[in-house]
Every structure is written in C-alpha cells, then in structure tokens.
Design a protein around this motif. Sequence first.
Motif, PDB file in Angstrom:
ATOM      1  N   LEU A 113       0.644  -1.207  -0.023  1.00 17.40           N
ATOM      2  CA  LEU A 113      -0.088   0.050  -0.201  1.00 17.40           C
ATOM      3  C   LEU A 113       0.833   1.291  -0.204  1.00 17.40           C
ATOM      4  N   VAL A 114       1.935   1.182   0.358  1.00 25.03           N
ATOM      5  CA  VAL A 114       2.818   2.348   0.588  1.00 25.03           C
ATOM      6  C   VAL A 114       3.162   3.230  -0.703  1.00 25.03           C
TER       7      VAL A 114
ATOM      8  N   VAL B  76      -4.240  -0.557  -8.739  1.00 24.51           N
ATOM      9  CA  VAL B  76      -4.667  -1.760  -9.019  1.00 24.51           C
ATOM     10  C   VAL B  76      -3.718  -3.072  -9.065  1.00 24.51           C
ATOM     11  N   LEU B  77      -2.460  -2.900  -9.494  1.00 23.57           N
ATOM     12  CA  LEU B  77      -1.513  -4.127  -9.301  1.00 23.57           C
ATOM     13  C   LEU B  77      -1.253  -4.396  -7.856  1.00 23.57           C
ATOM     14  N   PHE B  78      -1.039  -3.473  -6.987  1.00 23.46           N
ATOM     15  CA  PHE B  78      -0.816  -3.881  -5.685  1.00 23.46           C
ATOM     16  C   PHE B  78      -1.882  -4.153  -4.889  1.00 23.46           C
ATOM     17  N   ALA B  79      -3.259  -3.494  -5.182  1.00 20.16           N
ATOM     18  CA  ALA B  79      -4.423  -4.254  -4.726  1.00 20.16           C
ATOM     19  C   ALA B  79      -4.520  -5.663  -4.927  1.00 20.16           C
ATOM     20  N   LEU B  80      -4.311  -5.990  -6.261  1.00 17.32           N
ATOM     21  CA  LEU B  80      -4.326  -7.406  -6.481  1.00 17.32           C
ATOM     22  C   LEU B  80      -3.447  -8.128  -5.538  1.00 17.32           C
ATOM     23  N   GLY B  81      -2.250  -7.854  -5.101  1.00 18.03           N
ATOM     24  CA  GLY B  81      -1.067  -8.144  -4.501  1.00 18.03           C
ATOM     25  C   GLY B  81      -1.554  -8.452  -3.058  1.00 18.03           C
ATOM     26  N   VAL B  82      -2.529  -7.590  -2.706  1.00 13.25           N
ATOM     27  CA  VAL B  82      -2.943  -7.694  -1.153  1.00 13.25           C
ATOM     28  C   VAL B  82      -3.813  -8.649  -1.162  1.00 13.25           C
TER      29      VAL B  82
ATOM     30  N   GLY C 188      -2.559  -3.745   8.259  1.00 11.59           N
ATOM     31  CA  GLY C 188      -1.795  -3.339   7.183  1.00 11.59           C
ATOM     32  C   GLY C 188      -1.893  -1.759   6.824  1.00 11.59           C
ATOM     33  N   GLY C 189      -2.986  -1.426   6.936  1.00 12.56           N
ATOM     34  CA  GLY C 189      -3.333  -0.021   6.608  1.00 12.56           C
ATOM     35  C   GLY C 189      -2.483   0.871   7.604  1.00 12.56           C
ATOM     36  N   LEU C 190      -2.711   0.563   8.859  1.00 16.95           N
ATOM     37  CA  LEU C 190      -2.098   1.278   9.969  1.00 16.95           C
ATOM     38  C   LEU C 190      -0.658   1.417   9.908  1.00 16.95           C
ATOM     39  N   LEU C 191       0.011   0.077   9.610  1.00 13.53           N
ATOM     40  CA  LEU C 191       1.406   0.055   9.254  1.00 13.53           C
ATOM     41  C   LEU C 191       1.740   0.996   8.089  1.00 13.53           C
ATOM     42  N   ALA C 192       1.083   0.966   6.860  1.00 18.33           N
ATOM     43  CA  ALA C 192       1.354   1.988   6.026  1.00 18.33           C
ATOM     44  C   ALA C 192       1.345   3.307   6.252  1.00 18.33           C
TER      45      ALA C 192
END
Length: 323
Positions: free
Chosen positions: A58-59, A201-207, A254-258
């Motif tokens: 997400l970063v 989009v690519l990193f969302a698929l990774g999540v 993960g959002g909090l860490l990002a």
Amino acid sequence: MSRPEPSPRGARTQRASGTLRWRAWARHHRAMAADSARRLWRRPLGSLLTMLAIAIALVLPAGLWLTLDSARLLDAQLEQSATLTTYLEEDVGEAEAGRIEQALAAQAGVAATRLITAAEGMAEFQQALGLEDALARLETNPLPASVVVHPVDADPAAVRRLAEALQAVPGVDEVRLDLAWLERLRQLAALGQRVTLALGVLFALGVLLVVGNTIRLAVESRRQEIEVVTLIGATHAFVRRPFLYSGAWFGLGGGLLAWGLLSLGSDWLAAPVSALAASYGASFELPRLGVEGSTILLGCSTLLGWLGAWLAVNRHLAEIRPR
C-alpha cells in the motif's frame, strides 16, 4: 353466543422472535470479531508479517498519490504566476502607454495589469545583470515600455486566445508567453495519475493474494471444525464470518502500518525538501495524508482484506464436503 376474539399473542411472538434473531446475529458478529482478533494476537509474528506485506503493497501507490498531490499544489502556484508580457511600440510615450494599459485591462479574461515604462525596464535589467556602468553609457534606451498581464484562466488554450486578443490592441508591438513548462507539467501530472492508478490496481491484487493465501491456510487448519458445524446445519454465511473478520483485521493492521511508514517517510524527507525549495527562493512542504487521506487509506486496506478473505473462503468452502 359470541365467539371469543383471537389473541394477538402470535404477532407479539413474531416480533419478539425477529428481535431475538437480530440480537443473536449481532451477538455472533461481535463474538466472531473478538475471536478472530484473539486468534491473530496468539500468532503475533505471522500476523505482523502478513500485515507488513500488506503495508508495503500500500505504501508505493499511496506515496505516488501524495507526490501527485504535491504536483497539483505546484501546478496551482505556477498558474498563479502565469503572465503575458505585452511589449508596446517604440514611439509610444508614457501617457499613451497608460491609455494602452487601460485598454488591455478592459479585455475579457484579464485579471490584472502592470505597466513597466522604458526607464523602469532598463533599471530592472541593469539590476538583474549587474551591468549598471556599462548600460549607463548608452545614449538612448533601447527597451520599449511593456505591460505585464495576469490572465484569469491559466489554461494554455485560454492564454493563447487572450494573447491573440491583446495583439490586436492598437499600440501593441508583440505579446510573449511561455507556456511550454506549464503544458509539460500537466502532461507529467496526467502520466503520473495513470501510473499511480495502474500501480494501485496491481498492488491491490497483491493485497488480495496475500490475504487470500493467509485465509486459505486458516481454512485448511480448521477444516474438520468446518465439516462438523456444516453437518449440524451451519450455513456458509455462518462459516465465512470469522474468516471475513480475520481478513478485515489483516487489512486494517496493514493500513495502520502503511500510514506509519508514510508518516515516517514524510518526516524523514521534510528537511531536505524544504532546504531544496529554499535554495530556489521558494517555500514548499510535503503534503500529509490528513484525516481524509488516512480514512481513505484505512478504509481501502480494510475492504481489500475483507474481499481477499471472502474470495478465498468461498473458493475453499465449495471444495469442503462433510464426510
């Protein structure tokens, strides 16, 4: 003999039954949310690694989003500084130059004007180049009077139309504008938006893949438990619920860490960026996520975690058959 009226007990019983079902549904949601959080807490290292993988995914798009936000702020500042320089004819005197300035200010699309006489132009030229002694030896002033025009709309097409209108004013010799830098900046901003969208989009698929693989392992580890509760009549929604909450917790963590990584990165880069801007005589600060950006980041990460869990659980529930 009159017949007894029917008792309204059935309606009250139905309403009470609906209320009890709703309370039981809400109670089960609370219990599953707490139970899934406890399961993640009992595996701190594995849970932290999964959340860290989500945070790293997400970063990058979030950082590019902040960079584009900086470009938009810079674009707005450059639009405010966009001007046209209107050079008057050489034989125009100061009185006539004032009338021409009024005519230019009356044109549609002009926000403000500033008259620079030939003497003022020479003084600014001498100060900028540091050639006061050499230019003072000139017998005549070769510079014409000029009018600096600030347009209302800094869009390149609108500025070009305004330049054509100013060129037609009597007494105007030439209108100069340089909008190549503004067009390049906007083209880079448009390219950056597309790159950010594609990477998002690519990193969302990774999540989704990270959360889906983690939930798949959790489903396999509780396969026998799922088969038992399915045999006694549990629905797929009942079985899915704890895993969906696990995915949501993974996404939220993960959002909090990002968010923390982005905040640390902004603090780390703030001093060099401010020093670089100061070297050019400007002031610039890196934008922060703020309340709105933080809400969007945490909401998207939680939603992605929930969606990844939903996809993984649905796929594996279809493969589980009670024996």
